[in-house]
Design a protein around this motif. Structure first.
Motif, mmCIF file in Angstrom:
data_model
loop_
_atom_site.group_PDB
_atom_site.id
_atom_site.type_symbol
_atom_site.label_atom_id
_atom_site.label_comp_id
_atom_site.label_asym_id
_atom_site.label_seq_id
_atom_site.Cartn_x
_atom_site.Cartn_y
_atom_site.Cartn_z
ATOM 1 N N CYS A 107 7.134 4.953 0.751
ATOM 2 C CA CYS A 107 7.388 4.968 -1.112
ATOM 3 C C CYS A 107 8.069 4.131 -0.664
ATOM 4 O O CYS A 107 7.920 3.259 0.530
ATOM 5 C CB CYS A 107 8.301 6.018 -0.535
ATOM 6 N N GLN A 108 8.470 3.481 -1.639
ATOM 7 C CA GLN A 108 8.639 1.901 -1.701
ATOM 8 C C GLN A 108 9.127 2.110 -3.364
ATOM 9 O O GLN A 108 8.871 2.378 -4.134
ATOM 10 C CB GLN A 108 7.467 0.743 -2.342
ATOM 11 N N ALA A 109 11.046 1.716 -3.171
ATOM 12 C CA ALA A 109 11.324 1.505 -4.642
ATOM 13 C C ALA A 109 11.686 -0.435 -4.695
ATOM 14 O O ALA A 109 11.414 -1.306 -3.715
ATOM 15 C CB ALA A 109 13.228 1.897 -4.473
ATOM 16 N N ARG B 147 8.852 -0.877 2.235
ATOM 17 C CA ARG B 147 7.868 0.574 2.235
ATOM 18 C C ARG B 147 8.866 1.795 3.193
ATOM 19 O O ARG B 147 9.057 0.921 4.322
ATOM 20 C CB ARG B 147 6.416 0.112 2.601
ATOM 21 N N GLU B 148 8.735 2.332 2.803
ATOM 22 C CA GLU B 148 9.246 4.130 3.704
ATOM 23 C C GLU B 148 8.495 4.640 4.176
ATOM 24 O O GLU B 148 7.971 6.049 3.293
ATOM 25 C CB GLU B 148 10.725 4.579 3.688
ATOM 26 N N PHE B 149 7.955 5.126 5.551
ATOM 27 C CA PHE B 149 7.622 5.946 6.166
ATOM 28 C C PHE B 149 8.014 7.854 5.127
ATOM 29 O O PHE B 149 9.039 7.684 5.248
ATOM 30 C CB PHE B 149 7.386 6.625 7.562
ATOM 31 N N VAL B 150 7.097 8.247 4.411
ATOM 32 C CA VAL B 150 7.218 9.748 4.111
ATOM 33 C C VAL B 150 6.534 10.632 4.967
ATOM 34 O O VAL B 150 7.081 12.163 5.649
ATOM 35 C CB VAL B 150 6.882 9.667 3.100
ATOM 36 N N ALA B 151 5.002 10.831 5.378
ATOM 37 C CA ALA B 151 4.159 11.730 6.257
ATOM 38 C C ALA B 151 3.582 11.435 6.210
ATOM 39 O O ALA B 151 2.740 10.386 5.838
ATOM 40 C CB ALA B 151 4.433 12.853 5.079
ATOM 41 N N ASP C 51 14.116 10.978 -4.823
ATOM 42 C CA ASP C 51 12.684 10.661 -4.677
ATOM 43 C C ASP C 51 11.842 10.076 -5.233
ATOM 44 O O ASP C 51 11.125 9.230 -5.294
ATOM 45 C CB ASP C 51 12.279 11.820 -4.775
ATOM 46 N N THR C 52 12.864 9.615 -6.287
ATOM 47 C CA THR C 52 12.428 8.788 -7.331
ATOM 48 C C THR C 52 11.482 6.807 -6.503
ATOM 49 O O THR C 52 12.402 6.408 -6.462
ATOM 50 C CB THR C 52 12.672 7.755 -8.586
ATOM 51 N N ASP C 53 9.902 6.410 -6.789
ATOM 52 C CA ASP C 53 10.038 6.113 -6.058
ATOM 53 C C ASP C 53 7.622 5.234 -6.011
ATOM 54 O O ASP C 53 7.201 6.671 -7.278
ATOM 55 C CB ASP C 53 9.775 5.778 -4.658
ATOM 56 N N GLU C 54 7.561 4.658 -5.255
ATOM 57 C CA GLU C 54 6.185 4.471 -5.834
ATOM 58 C C GLU C 54 5.773 4.958 -4.600
ATOM 59 O O GLU C 54 5.817 4.357 -3.008
ATOM 60 C CB GLU C 54 6.022 2.608 -6.028
ATOM 61 N N TYR C 55 4.609 6.266 -4.695
ATOM 62 C CA TYR C 55 3.798 6.565 -3.709
ATOM 63 C C TYR C 55 2.638 6.164 -3.114
ATOM 64 O O TYR C 55 1.818 5.531 -4.217
ATOM 65 C CB TYR C 55 3.485 7.868 -3.839
ATOM 66 N N TYR C 56 2.282 5.741 -1.369
ATOM 67 C CA TYR C 56 1.313 4.880 -1.122
ATOM 68 C C TYR C 56 0.544 4.965 -0.564
ATOM 69 O O TYR C 56 1.773 6.502 0.514
ATOM 70 C CB TYR C 56 1.764 3.421 -1.162
ATOM 71 N N CYS C 57 -0.842 5.767 0.091
ATOM 72 C CA CYS C 57 -1.452 6.406 1.154
ATOM 73 C C CYS C 57 -2.297 5.054 1.703
ATOM 74 O O CYS C 57 -2.402 4.494 1.100
ATOM 75 C CB CYS C 57 -2.333 7.761 0.563
ATOM 76 N N ALA C 58 -1.632 5.491 3.505
ATOM 77 C CA ALA C 58 -2.425 4.121 3.879
ATOM 78 C C ALA C 58 -2.893 5.453 5.167
ATOM 79 O O ALA C 58 -2.829 6.298 5.449
ATOM 80 C CB ALA C 58 -1.336 4.129 4.605
ATOM 81 N N GLY C 59 -4.137 4.667 5.927
ATOM 82 C CA GLY C 59 -4.330 4.786 7.270
ATOM 83 C C GLY C 59 -4.645 3.699 8.089
ATOM 84 O O GLY C 59 -4.951 2.217 8.674
ATOM 85 N N LYS C 60 -4.845 4.444 9.786
ATOM 86 C CA LYS C 60 -4.933 3.734 11.034
ATOM 87 C C LYS C 60 -5.429 4.197 11.954
ATOM 88 O O LYS C 60 -5.359 5.613 11.526
ATOM 89 C CB LYS C 60 -3.143 2.953 10.995
ATOM 90 N N PRO C 61 -5.565 3.954 12.730
ATOM 91 C CA PRO C 61 -5.779 4.972 14.408
ATOM 92 C C PRO C 61 -4.984 5.241 15.132
ATOM 93 O O PRO C 61 -4.840 6.625 15.697
ATOM 94 C CB PRO C 61 -6.687 3.795 14.863
ATOM 95 N N CYS C 62 -3.704 5.054 14.151
ATOM 96 C CA CYS C 62 -2.228 5.328 15.512
ATOM 97 C C CYS C 62 -1.165 5.860 14.543
ATOM 98 O O CYS C 62 -1.355 4.827 13.448
ATOM 99 C CB CYS C 62 -2.789 5.438 16.662
ATOM 100 N N VAL C 63 -0.800 6.675 14.387
ATOM 101 C CA VAL C 63 0.851 7.492 13.290
ATOM 102 C C VAL C 63 1.552 5.957 14.292
ATOM 103 O O VAL C 63 1.788 5.761 15.012
ATOM 104 C CB VAL C 63 0.931 8.699 14.049
ATOM 105 N N SER C 64 1.998 5.672 12.810
ATOM 106 C CA SER C 64 3.327 5.150 12.962
ATOM 107 C C SER C 64 4.258 4.932 11.645
ATOM 108 O O SER C 64 3.834 5.498 10.727
ATOM 109 C CB SER C 64 2.628 3.590 12.899
ATOM 110 N N ARG C 65 5.450 4.996 11.686
ATOM 111 C CA ARG C 65 6.180 4.610 10.831
ATOM 112 C C ARG C 65 6.737 3.330 9.793
ATOM 113 O O ARG C 65 6.832 3.048 9.187
ATOM 114 C CB ARG C 65 7.626 5.425 10.973
#
Length: 121
Positions: free
Chosen positions: A38-40, A45-49, A90-104
């Motif tokens: 999410c990002q205000a 951008r901050e990690f959510v899940a 929780d008001t923010d712009e929410y983005y999904c993202a992908g990469k080979p390994c998890v990271s915050r």
């Protein structure tokens, strides 16, 4: 070329719920991790899940534990973020993202265009 398209954002009152979706297309080689950020305005951008390619939730930010749930559909082409008991923060712009390994950290290979979530009184 992998594309991510988020949807499901909108305005909801405090305590309400929303379900965000992230439709993926294209070919991903390897076992990717999919995450929500999410990002205000004016902030990083901050990690959510995050969820594994198998559909197992990997990590949640402390602020959303017990309120948000990340999941995938059976065909593994859509990533969901069920958001319950929403707060003003929780008001923010929410983005999904992908990469080979998890990271915050927001250092992911693929990003969607974002969907706005607004929580009002």
């Amino acid at each position: 070329q992998v594309q991510l398209v988020e949807s499901g954002g909108g305005e909801v009152q405090v305590g309400g719920s929303l379900r965000l979706s992230c439709a993926t297309s294209g070919t991903v080689y390897g076992n990717y991790v999919w995450a929500w950020f999410c990002q205000a305005p004016g902030k990083e951008r901050e990690f959510v899940a995050a969820i594994s390619w198998r559909g197992n939730p990997i990590d949640y930010a402390d602020s959303v534990k017990d309120r948000f749930t990340v999941s995938k559909d059976n065909w593994e082409t859509i990533i969901f973020l069920q958001m319950n008991n929403l707060r003003h923060g929780d008001t923010d712009e929410y983005y999904c993202a992908g990469k080979p390994c998890v990271s915050r950290k927001p250092e992911y290979d693929y990003w969607g265009q974002g969907t706005q979530v607004t929580v009002s009184s």
